[in-house]
Design a protein around this motif. Structure first.
Motif, PDB file in Angstrom:
ATOM      1  N   ARG A 136      49.355  39.775  44.888  1.00 33.99           N
ATOM      2  CA  ARG A 136      49.191  40.426  46.246  1.00 33.99           C
ATOM      3  C   ARG A 136      48.585  39.944  47.302  1.00 33.99           C
ATOM      4  N   CYS A 137      47.326  39.394  46.776  1.00 33.12           N
ATOM      5  CA  CYS A 137      46.618  38.866  47.983  1.00 33.12           C
ATOM      6  C   CYS A 137      47.255  37.874  48.682  1.00 33.12           C
ATOM      7  N   LEU A 138      47.039  37.613  50.194  1.00 31.93           N
ATOM      8  CA  LEU A 138      47.540  36.658  50.816  1.00 31.93           C
ATOM      9  C   LEU A 138      46.391  35.654  50.947  1.00 31.93           C
ATOM     10  N   THR A 139      45.377  35.894  50.788  1.00 31.65           N
ATOM     11  CA  THR A 139      44.087  34.854  50.957  1.00 31.65           C
ATOM     12  C   THR A 139      43.876  34.648  52.200  1.00 31.65           C
ATOM     13  N   CYS A 140      43.984  35.801  53.205  1.00 32.16           N
ATOM     14  CA  CYS A 140      43.882  35.717  54.808  1.00 32.16           C
ATOM     15  C   CYS A 140      42.556  35.520  55.011  1.00 32.16           C
ATOM     16  N   GLY A 141      41.732  36.295  54.039  1.00 35.09           N
ATOM     17  CA  GLY A 141      40.156  36.434  54.441  1.00 35.09           C
ATOM     18  C   GLY A 141      39.711  37.432  55.428  1.00 35.09           C
ATOM     19  N   ASN A 142      40.645  38.288  55.736  1.00 36.68           N
ATOM     20  CA  ASN A 142      40.434  39.539  56.424  1.00 36.68           C
ATOM     21  C   ASN A 142      39.127  40.168  56.113  1.00 36.68           C
ATOM     22  N   CYS A 143      39.297  40.603  54.426  1.00 32.61           N
ATOM     23  CA  CYS A 143      38.277  41.348  54.111  1.00 32.61           C
ATOM     24  C   CYS A 143      36.776  40.431  54.355  1.00 32.61           C
ATOM     25  N   THR A 144      36.814  39.291  54.316  1.00 26.43           N
ATOM     26  CA  THR A 144      35.601  38.539  54.606  1.00 26.43           C
ATOM     27  C   THR A 144      35.079  38.749  56.037  1.00 26.43           C
ATOM     28  N   GLY A 189      19.367  39.665  44.408  1.00 28.50           N
ATOM     29  CA  GLY A 189      18.902  40.684  43.960  1.00 28.50           C
ATOM     30  C   GLY A 189      19.200  42.159  44.517  1.00 28.50           C
ATOM     31  N   THR A 190      20.478  42.191  44.972  1.00 27.98           N
ATOM     32  CA  THR A 190      21.075  43.368  45.463  1.00 27.98           C
ATOM     33  C   THR A 190      22.614  43.230  45.321  1.00 27.98           C
ATOM     34  N   SER A 191      23.252  44.339  45.395  1.00 29.18           N
ATOM     35  CA  SER A 191      24.743  44.278  45.480  1.00 29.18           C
ATOM     36  C   SER A 191      25.041  43.736  47.065  1.00 29.18           C
ATOM     37  N   GLY A 192      26.469  43.156  47.029  1.00 31.56           N
ATOM     38  CA  GLY A 192      26.628  42.717  48.420  1.00 31.56           C
ATOM     39  C   GLY A 192      27.570  43.745  49.065  1.00 31.56           C
ATOM     40  N   CYS A 193      27.807  44.902  48.334  1.00 27.63           N
ATOM     41  CA  CYS A 193      28.797  45.834  48.775  1.00 27.63           C
ATOM     42  C   CYS A 193      28.043  47.226  49.218  1.00 27.63           C
ATOM     43  N   ILE A 194      28.338  47.666  50.528  1.00 29.77           N
ATOM     44  CA  ILE A 194      27.739  48.917  50.978  1.00 29.77           C
ATOM     45  C   ILE A 194      28.736  50.050  51.108  1.00 29.77           C
ATOM     46  N   GLY A 195      29.792  49.787  50.539  1.00 29.78           N
ATOM     47  CA  GLY A 195      30.689  50.858  50.252  1.00 29.78           C
ATOM     48  C   GLY A 195      31.217  51.408  51.611  1.00 29.78           C
ATOM     49  N   CYS A 196      31.572  50.549  52.692  1.00 28.31           N
ATOM     50  CA  CYS A 196      31.973  50.908  54.110  1.00 28.31           C
ATOM     51  C   CYS A 196      33.428  50.934  54.142  1.00 28.31           C
ATOM     52  N   GLY A 197      34.050  50.324  53.021  1.00 21.36           N
ATOM     53  CA  GLY A 197      35.955  50.359  53.139  1.00 21.36           C
ATOM     54  C   GLY A 197      36.456  49.559  54.039  1.00 21.36           C
ATOM     55  N   ARG A 198      35.725  48.779  54.936  1.00 19.10           N
ATOM     56  CA  ARG A 198      36.571  48.036  55.825  1.00 19.10           C
ATOM     57  C   ARG A 198      37.570  47.204  55.075  1.00 19.10           C
ATOM     58  N   CYS A 199      37.099  46.456  54.164  1.00 15.24           N
ATOM     59  CA  CYS A 199      37.917  45.421  53.228  1.00 15.24           C
ATOM     60  C   CYS A 199      39.235  45.918  52.792  1.00 15.24           C
ATOM     61  N   ILE A 200      39.206  47.317  52.442  1.00 17.16           N
ATOM     62  CA  ILE A 200      40.369  48.027  52.067  1.00 17.16           C
ATOM     63  C   ILE A 200      41.354  48.349  53.218  1.00 17.16           C
TER      64      ILE A 200
END
Lengths: 279, 153, 371
Positions: C257-265, C333-344
């Motif tokens: 499914r992933c288009l590897t467009c990089g939007n999430c990044t 030493g930390t997760s890289g995710c903050i749960g903001c949902g932007r990538c979704i």
């Protein structure tokens, strides 16, 4: 305006170094000796690398291959635009240097033990400072063995120096090539094959391995088969390194950043990652 | 002067073999010497022996038209040359040439094959040992197929 | 407590202190972060509706200033711009060259409307750029004096999961001032002070002391947000779960499914990969080094002589997800995710990281699950 001191603190700004000597090693590989245009020479530990900059062309990570206290030495294989420009730099030319970066070979940990250096192709240059260190403090190490392989006899680097090492009584040198061309009377076969018959005590040896990743995997297997513990085998890994500072994200290898945590890894740390394809 | 069975005792391929088996093997062996450039055998010759190198280096060459002899591999002390003796049609697939003075132990194939037939346990042991050498050589050969120092990485 | 009109005084007070004031505003059908001349430019009466692969603005039936979740922008574009010039160099005598590093330009930033998750995002980038062996000079200069006005969430988006990540919805630390917007009854804001600078700015604003009722209303607003998260994620041992599932078949499935467009990044407030480019003038006597945002979804990201280490979409998606939720812990030493949902929200095909992680957890090989 940034002062000179700020310029250096920027960590992204290369320091100008002048090429003082240039020597051809093989058809596409050159060794350059560099001295800083201004200021102190570069201090480093064996196994570290610098980011070497050709003006206007770009920057590539290159291992330091010289002796501590001497000029900065880099052996570079011309494989792309930047490395070609670096190799083409004649004495007098100025290159930029950032670094040194990375974690080096375990030359301190190996004190009192045998040292097995396994090099494949252009993997010998990054190991040479470690060998120099072993030879400089020769009495503090046990047996020292260099096992070196390349594709053909013409691809061997530091050929004269390897021959000189070979004539020493306190260093065992074994060389092999994948294809015995010309008047080659030496060994033909892959370098991991040399491990089986090399003289060292597997239970009291440290192995330092550098070369193509596939060769290092086979070499590590052969070392393990000889009985070298997996936490005494060290490999040098390669990924895309751009900043050297742990900031650009390119050199990730699973949980590690090669420019920061490597490029030298202990086999037991890196082996699970090497087994994962496309990691 | 060491006898043949004490010599072959130290050879990796025979390591850990029982004393009786070692005696069977050494009963088919004699020592031999080649001077620089001397040919041990040529491609197509009858493979009625195998060798264990004790001193010196042997080049295994294949003759390539318009290129001449190309060294496929070199064999050094402790290593074995030859498994063409194991299976029909018992012909060598390459040339073997001494690079400098070579001392070797040569083992008669017919003699060994006969002992294998008579004593299947011995035969199995010997075959297993040769299979291991074969696998190792095959792995090294595969590694070279990758041309790992080239651009293909 | 301050009233909505005092936000204008806040903007003015910050401008008066020499800050470049940035905050949310409506542009091109989205709430983005941009320069604010006055609080009138805030997204008054707007909200956002977010679902996987979908974002749109809607009118609210009130005059809320912060009645939305988060847009495609994050503060990273100011602290860590998409393109900077590290230095310029020019040729000098005898084949040499001289490097000039320009000082980072502009006034210090004041950010108005920083969500709790975003405070965590900034803290994560601080770890990467400031707290390792090397300090990023440009980031350090931009970050050092930044004035942060946080806003507690009362209207979480359909893709939010900060509660699961432990990053919100209430701002706990790392701000100069924190606002809680109260729409219940009189439209007002509870202001909490997080620094001496914050206290000093607050003294310039028309205000009154908070009463018990104000505090209760503010508390209720934030609690309500916590209870209405659009998504949730079981984060138990996420790092180890991913480390032992690098060959899970889900990677193939998501790669289809992933288009590897990089939007999430690009929209992720913590993604920090950059590429470094060297340029030269046509005459060859001037050179420049620039840094550009890069994405681990590009084939070239992992290029070494001979080819790319991660040529398949499968391995690139895996790299991103395992880094964000797993190996980031090892590296920083930390997760890289903050749960903001932007990538979704901004994934063009609506890939939902919470769903992907749950799928891996649910179908982990039995032998592994028994460990």
């Amino acid at each position: 305006m940034a002062t000179a001191a700020e310029t250096l603190s920027g960590a992204m700004a290369p320091r100008p170094f002048r090429v003082v000597r240039r020597q051809r090693e093989t058809g596409d590989t050159w060794t350059l000796e560099l001295e800083p245009v201004n200021g102190e020479p570069l201090d480093f530990v064996p196994g570290q690398f610098t980011m070497l900059y050709a003006f206007g062309v770009g920057e590539v990570p290159i291992s330091i291959c010289g002796e501590r206290g001497g000029p900065l030495v880099h052996t570079v294989r011309a494989v792309g635009a930047v490395s070609e420009a670096i190799c083409a730099s004649r004495p007098g030319a100025v290159l930029g240097v950032r670094g040194p970066f990375g974690r080096g070979w375990p030359v301190e940990e190996a004190l009192g033990l045998d040292v097995v250096v396994v090099a494949g192709g252009i993997g010998l240059p990054p190991l040479r400072p470690a060998l120099y260190e072993c030879l400089r403090r020769r009495s503090e190490y046990g047996d020292v063995v260099l096992l070196y392989g390349s594709r053909t006899p013409a691809d061997l680097v530091y050929r004269r120096e390897v021959e000189a090492w070979r004539s020493r009584f306190d260093l065992e040198v074994d060389v092999t090539v994948d294809r015995g061309e010309g008047d080659w009377r030496g060994k033909v076969g892959v370098v991991p094959k040399l491990i089986g018959s090399a003289r060292f005590d597997p239970g009291a040896a440290v192995a330092m391995v550098c070369g193509p990743e596939i060769m290092m995997r086979f070499a590590a297997e052969a070392l393990l088969a000889r009985g070298v513990p997996e936490d005494r085998i060290y490999l040098s890994m390669e990924r895309n390194m751009q900043c050297g500072l742990g900031h650009c994200g390119h050199c990730q290898l699973g949980p590690t950043l090669i420019c920061r945590d490597g490029p030298i890894y202990r086999f037991d740390e890196i082996e699970p990652l090497m087994k994962v394809r496309e990691l | 002067m060491r006898t043949i069975d004490t010599l072959i005792h130290d050879v990796p391929i025979f390591q850990g073999m029982s004393q009786e088996a070692l005696e069977l093997v050494s009963g088919c062996a004699t020592n031999i010497r080649f001077s620089d450039g001397e040919v041990l055998f040529r491609e197509g010759d009858e493979a009625d022996v195998f060798y264990v190198i004790r001193h010196g280096r042997v080049a295994l060459d294949m003759f390539v038209p318009a290129r001449g002899p190309v060294t496929i591999e070199t064999v050094d002390p402790g290593e074995v040359i030859g498994w063409s003796w194991l299976f029909a049609p018992y012909r060598w697939h390459f040339d073997a040439k001494a690079l400098g003075l070579v001392r070797a132990t040569v083992f008669g194939a017919a003699c060994l094959r006969e002992k294998c037939e008579q004593d299947p346990a011995f035969g199995y042991d010997l075959m297993s040992r040769f299979a291991q050498v074969l696998i190792e050589r095959l792995q090294w050969t595969r590694l070279r197929l990758l041309d790992m120092y080239g651009d293909g990485r | 407590m301050i009233g909505p009109e005092a936000l204008d005084d806040l903007v003015a007070a910050l401008k008066g202190r020499g800050f470049r004031v940035l905050g949310p505003t409506v542009r091109d059908g989205a709430i983005v972060y941009d320069d604010l001349e006055s609080a009138g430019e805030l997204p008054i009466g707007w909200t956002d509706r977010q679902e996987p692969g979908s974002y749109r603005l809607d009118r609210r039936d009130d005059e809320a200033r912060f009645g939305y979740a988060v847009g495609p922008h994050s503060w990273k574009q100011f602290l860590f711009p998409a393109r900077i010039s590290f230095w310029q160099a020019r040729r000098v005598d005898e084949g040499g060259f001289e490097v000039r590093e320009p000082p980072p330009e502009g006034a210090p930033f004041a950010f108005i409307g920083v969500r709790s998750c975003e405070l965590h995002g900034i803290a994560i980038q601080d770890r990467v750029f400031l707290e390792g062996r090397h300090v990023d000079r440009d980031y350090e200069a931009r970050r050092r004096d930044a004035f942060l006005v946080a806003v507690n969430c009362f209207e979480p988006g359909g893709t939010c999961f900060c509660v699961s990540m432990g990053t919100g919805p209430k701002a706990e630390a790392g701000y100069d001032l924190a606002l809680t917007e109260i729409l219940d009854g009189e439209h007002r804001f509870l202001v909490q002070v997080g620094s001496e600078r914050g206290a000093e700015v607050l003294r310039d604003l028309p205000r009154r002391d908070a009463e018990t009722l104000d505090l209760q209303a503010a508390g209720a607003a934030v609690e309500g947000a916590a209870a209405r998260m659009g998504r949730s994620l079981d984060t138990t041992d996420l790092r180890d779960l991913l480390a032992r599932n690098l060959e899970h078949e889900r990677w193939d499935e998501v790669a289809s499914r992933c288009l590897t467009c990089g939007n999430c990044t690009m929209v992720c407030p913590t993604c920090f990969c950059t590429s470094i480019e060297d340029h030269t003038s046509l005459a060859g006597d001037e050179a420049e080094r620039v840094r550009l945002w890069d994405s681990c979804y590009s084939v070239d990201h992992s290029y070494i002589h001979g080819g790319s280490v991660r040529p398949s979409g499968r391995s690139r998606y895996r790299q991103w997800l395992t880094h964000k939720f797993g190996t980031w812990h090892d590296q920083f030493g930390t997760s890289g995710c903050i749960g903001c949902g932007r990538c979704i929200t901004w994934c063009p095909v609506g890939i939902d990281v919470t769903e992907e992680l749950a799928a891996i957890r649910a179908t982990e090989e039995v032998s592994d699950a028994n460990d």
